[in-house]
Design a protein around this motif. Structure first.
Motif, PDB file in Angstrom:
ATOM      1  N   UNK A   1      30.703   9.440  17.703  1.00 10.86           N
ATOM      2  CA  UNK A   1      29.822   9.241  18.664  1.00 10.86           C
ATOM      3  C   UNK A   1      28.430   8.770  18.241  1.00 10.86           C
ATOM      4  N   UNK A   2      27.936   9.278  17.069  1.00 11.56           N
ATOM      5  CA  UNK A   2      26.700   8.970  16.867  1.00 11.56           C
ATOM      6  C   UNK A   2      26.252   7.740  15.849  1.00 11.56           C
ATOM      7  N   UNK A   3      27.464   7.605  15.220  1.00 14.80           N
ATOM      8  CA  UNK A   3      27.427   6.512  13.981  1.00 14.80           C
ATOM      9  C   UNK A   3      26.136   6.446  13.156  1.00 14.80           C
ATOM     10  N   UNK A   4      25.984   7.945  12.484  1.00 11.75           N
ATOM     11  CA  UNK A   4      24.736   7.984  11.815  1.00 11.75           C
ATOM     12  C   UNK A   4      24.667   7.247  10.239  1.00 11.75           C
ATOM     13  N   UNK A   5      23.762   7.213   9.689  1.00 10.26           N
ATOM     14  CA  UNK A   5      23.461   6.666   8.464  1.00 10.26           C
ATOM     15  C   UNK A   5      24.216   7.395   7.278  1.00 10.26           C
ATOM     16  N   UNK A   6      24.404   8.681   7.413  1.00  7.95           N
ATOM     17  CA  UNK A   6      24.677   9.377   6.444  1.00  7.95           C
ATOM     18  C   UNK A   6      25.006  10.817   7.232  1.00  7.95           C
ATOM     19  N   UNK A   7      25.962  11.496   6.462  1.00  8.67           N
ATOM     20  CA  UNK A   7      26.698  12.862   7.204  1.00  8.67           C
ATOM     21  C   UNK A   7      26.587  13.921   6.040  1.00  8.67           C
ATOM     22  N   UNK A   8      25.865  15.068   6.489  1.00  8.90           N
ATOM     23  CA  UNK A   8      25.824  16.096   5.567  1.00  8.90           C
ATOM     24  C   UNK A   8      26.718  17.296   5.926  1.00  8.90           C
ATOM     25  N   UNK A   9      27.870  17.599   5.013  1.00 10.39           N
ATOM     26  CA  UNK A   9      29.156  18.120   5.504  1.00 10.39           C
ATOM     27  C   UNK A   9      29.147  19.409   4.557  1.00 10.39           C
ATOM     28  N   UNK A  10      29.413  20.713   5.385  1.00  8.97           N
ATOM     29  CA  UNK A  10      29.842  21.730   4.696  1.00  8.97           C
ATOM     30  C   UNK A  10      31.266  21.622   4.347  1.00  8.97           C
ATOM     31  N   UNK A  11      31.550  22.388   3.342  1.00 13.86           N
ATOM     32  CA  UNK A  11      33.061  22.324   2.834  1.00 13.86           C
ATOM     33  C   UNK A  11      34.027  23.556   3.833  1.00 13.86           C
ATOM     34  N   UNK A  12      33.641  24.778   3.670  1.00 13.45           N
ATOM     35  CA  UNK A  12      34.319  25.688   4.621  1.00 13.45           C
ATOM     36  C   UNK A  12      33.729  25.734   5.822  1.00 13.45           C
ATOM     37  N   UNK A  13      34.401  25.335   6.757  1.00 11.37           N
ATOM     38  CA  UNK A  13      34.170  25.450   8.406  1.00 11.37           C
ATOM     39  C   UNK A  13      35.563  25.986   9.158  1.00 11.37           C
ATOM     40  N   UNK A  14      35.315  26.348  10.313  1.00 11.41           N
ATOM     41  CA  UNK A  14      36.421  26.691  11.033  1.00 11.41           C
ATOM     42  C   UNK A  14      37.214  25.575  11.789  1.00 11.41           C
ATOM     43  N   UNK A  15      38.276  25.732  12.531  1.00 11.26           N
ATOM     44  CA  UNK A  15      38.891  24.773  13.088  1.00 11.26           C
ATOM     45  C   UNK A  15      39.570  23.752  12.151  1.00 11.26           C
ATOM     46  N   UNK A  16      38.614  22.932  11.531  1.00 12.84           N
ATOM     47  CA  UNK A  16      39.002  21.846  10.614  1.00 12.84           C
ATOM     48  C   UNK A  16      37.939  21.869   9.540  1.00 12.84           C
ATOM     49  N   UNK A  17      38.413  22.074   8.131  1.00 14.92           N
ATOM     50  CA  UNK A  17      37.342  22.111   7.220  1.00 14.92           C
ATOM     51  C   UNK A  17      36.779  20.826   6.752  1.00 14.92           C
ATOM     52  N   UNK A  18      35.755  20.926   5.847  1.00 18.15           N
ATOM     53  CA  UNK A  18      34.987  19.618   5.859  1.00 18.15           C
ATOM     54  C   UNK A  18      35.649  18.687   4.903  1.00 18.15           C
ATOM     55  N   UNK A  19      36.659  18.792   4.186  1.00 15.48           N
ATOM     56  CA  UNK A  19      37.437  18.104   3.422  1.00 15.48           C
ATOM     57  C   UNK A  19      38.213  17.202   4.307  1.00 15.48           C
ATOM     58  N   UNK A  20      38.987  18.084   5.205  1.00 12.02           N
ATOM     59  CA  UNK A  20      39.828  17.596   6.187  1.00 12.02           C
ATOM     60  C   UNK A  20      38.968  16.545   7.248  1.00 12.02           C
ATOM     61  N   UNK A  21      37.857  17.373   7.678  1.00  8.78           N
ATOM     62  CA  UNK A  21      37.141  16.176   8.358  1.00  8.78           C
ATOM     63  C   UNK A  21      36.545  15.005   7.825  1.00  8.78           C
ATOM     64  N   UNK A  22      36.301  14.808   6.503  1.00  7.98           N
ATOM     65  CA  UNK A  22      36.077  13.707   5.682  1.00  7.98           C
ATOM     66  C   UNK A  22      37.161  12.691   5.731  1.00  7.98           C
TER      67      UNK A  22
END
Length: 240
Positions: free
Chosen positions: A46-67
């Motif tokens: 939705x925001x189309x940012x310049x960069x994403x700062x992503x944690x690895x361990x998160x609920x629902x969908x982890x950071x690796x799967x989100x990437x």
């Protein structure tokens, strides 16, 4: 013009501290926050940012799967924004998973604010970022710590050129891209390209080396610098 950042971190205290740090760096702006991987993907689309700062361990969908989902489902023209992983975890399994999913970098939460600023800027400009700790692990597993379980023979670089291995070694000793460029007599863009190729080849070599490494989830903590800047005591509890 400010570099727009989407921040994905499930722990509210840590996320608030990170936002304070990023917004206070100058030249950066957090445009959206996410508390889990699904929210992160939605915010990035939705925001189309310049960069994403992503944690690895998160609920629902982890950071690796989100990437991975960001790269596979990007709905806009052009490439998706670069994703920089920020976490307490430096275990090889997490590093490899993040880089193979498409993340451009992996830094630890003990990074100082100026280091985080440099990493975000490098990632937003198309560069690759590996913290010294992560670079050391990558080098060790590929070239210096062969074991029967890894299947890596002593001294093998598994596709890393001498220059790529040299760049990783200098990163592991804490040198910046600019310092490496000066040391090697080349441009920073050349250094960045060597880092990217080395990370990709190193990951491929490790993934070929044998069964996945067993990395039990450690008892995590908020990095000392993050906790201090966020105005919170150093926390102990589940990993982030």
């Amino acid at each position: 013009m400010a570099v727009n950042v989407v921040l994905a971190e499930d722990q509210e205290v840590v996320r608030a501290g990170l936002r304070l740090i990023i917004d206070g760096l100058g030249g950066f702006r957090v445009v959206a926050e996410a508390a889990d991987g699904e929210q992160a993907v939605t915010a990035v689309f939705g925001h189309r940012p310049d960069v994403v700062l992503m944690d690895v361990q998160m609920p629902v969908l982890d950071g690796v799967a989100a990437v991975r989902r960001i790269h596979e489902g990007w709905p806009h023209d052009g490439p998706p924004p670069p994703v920089l992983m920020l976490t307490t975890f430096d275990a090889e399994e997490y590093v490899l998973g993040a880089l193979r999913a498409g993340a451009v970098g992996y830094v630890l939460k003990t990074v100082p604010p100026e280091g985080l600023a440099a990493a975000l800027l490098t990632a937003s400009q198309g560069g690759s970022v590996l913290s010294p700790q992560v670079a050391r692990k990558l080098i060790a597993r590929v070239t210096r710590e062969p074991t029967a379980s890894s299947g890596v023979e002593p001294g093998r670089t598994d596709g890393l050129t001498g220059k790529e291995q040299e760049v990783l070694s200098l990163i592991a000793h804490g040198l910046s891209n600019a310092e490496i460029a000066t040391r090697l007599g080349c441009s920073e863009s050349t250094v960045k390209s060597r880092v990217a190729r080395a990370a990709d080849r190193g990951c491929a070599a490790l993934l070929r080396a044998g069964p996945a490494l067993r990395c039990p989830r450690p008892r995590g903590h908020i990095g000392a610098r993050l906790g201090d800047i966020a105005g919170e005591p150093r926390a102990r509890g589940r990993g982030t």
